[in-house]
Design an enzyme around this catalytic site. Structure first.
Site, PDB file in Angstrom:
ATOM      1  CG  ASP A 226     -35.965  26.028 -24.930  1.00 52.28           C
ATOM      2  OD1 ASP A 226     -36.194  25.942 -23.706  1.00 52.28           O
ATOM      3  OD2 ASP A 226     -34.819  25.902 -25.409  1.00 52.28           O
TER       4      ASP A 226
ATOM      5  CG  HIS B 102     -32.947  36.697 -23.042  1.00 50.93           C
ATOM      6  ND1 HIS B 102     -31.833  36.157 -23.653  1.00 50.93           N
ATOM      7  CD2 HIS B 102     -32.477  37.725 -22.296  1.00 50.93           C
ATOM      8  CE1 HIS B 102     -30.748  36.830 -23.275  1.00 50.93           C
ATOM      9  NE2 HIS B 102     -31.115  37.776 -22.444  1.00 50.93           N
TER      10      HIS B 102
END
Ligand code: NAD
Length: 253
Positions: A104, A119
């Protein structure tokens, strides 16, 4: 040591090379649901189906029908007190790096500098066939313009994806290597908001422990490392990390 925010502050204050590892629980107080908690993402979706390389390749329209709302949902989110506290700990030189499983971008938005995104990240679009790269805005504009919601590469015509790593996709080698390097050097690792169930990141605390380092975990649910922690906290990450900062201020006053 006791399982208190004061003890965690003490542990960090005396650390030579403290490293933080965050998971989805670090961002729930920003309004982003985590994966495995009650009400988390995987109660509603089968991750192996929607967030997999296999679906991206075989049924890009289905993949994008899940992925696109997630991009929109994340575009307006702001960092919370946990992100801000970690950025402050980095500014003070107490935390040397933040390794995150989150895509995010909230650590950077809060001011953290050395963020290792194992990730991937939702900050750009990539073409897996010809390696073309575009901004995330360009990626979503192409998805909007396409009849089937699938953005395509203007160079080679292949369907594009964001730089978030999918199930069945290789993790970014540079980030993984940097994460292992920090784990090998860390005398303290603080895990925030991760169930520590997803490899290879789930192996990082073990590396720290095997080399004589100490582990602190601040995560609501159980983890496989709970009985090997120097400090184990269960509360909300933002609240607890604000307390840790206040204790550190008191220690250095
Ligand atoms: P998780 O959902 O497995 O664990 C989150 C943990 O945070 C839980 O233990 C929960 O109790 C805790 N938590 C929730 N809110 C909290 C709060 N406010 N304060 C403290 N703790 C809180 O998430 P994870 O460990 O990050 O999962 C590992 C990674 O697996 C994910 O970050 C993700 O990158 C990856 N994953 C990716 C996909 C994908 O779409 N590509 C799918 C599944 C998992």
């Amino acid at each position: 040591m006791e399982n208190t925010t004061e003890a965690l502050a003490e542990l960090l204050a005396h650390a030579r090379h403290a490293v933080v590892l965050t998971g989805a629980g670090a961002s729930t107080e920003s309004g982003i649901p985590d994966f495995r908690s009650q009400g988390g993402m995987w109660e509603r979706y089968d991750p192996m189906e929607v967030a997999s390389m296999a679906t991206f390749l075989s049924d890009p329209a289905r993949f994008w029908s899940f992925h696109r709302p997630r991009i929109d949902a994340l575009s307006g989110v702001a960092p919370n007190d946990a992100h801000r506290a970690l950025a402050e700990l980095q500014r003070r030189g107490i935390v040397k790096a933040v390794i995150t499983q989150n895509i995010d971008g909230l650590h950077a938005k809060a001011g953290s500098t050395d963020v290792i995104e194992v990730h991937g990240a939702l900050d750009r679009g990539v073409c897996l066939r010809c390696d073309a790269r575009v901004s995330i805005d360009e990626l979503t504009a192409r998805a909007d313009a396409a009849g089937d919601g699938v953005p395509r590469c203007t160079r080679c015509g292949f369907q594009m994806k964001s730089a978030v790593i999918l199930f069945g996709e290789q993790l970014p080698a540079e980030a993984i290597s940097a994460a292992y390097d920090h784990a090998e050097r860390a005398d303290v690792m603080l895990v925030i908001g991760s169930s520590l169930l997803v490899a290879p990141v789930s192996g990082l605390p073990g590396i720290v422990l095997d080399r004589g380092g100490r582990l602190a975990i601040l995560t609501e649910s159980e983890t496989p490392y709970d009985d090997r922690c120097a400090v184990r906290l269960h509360g909300r990450a933002g609240v607890q990390m604000s307390e840790v900062l206040a204790h550190l201020d008191a220690l250095t006053a």
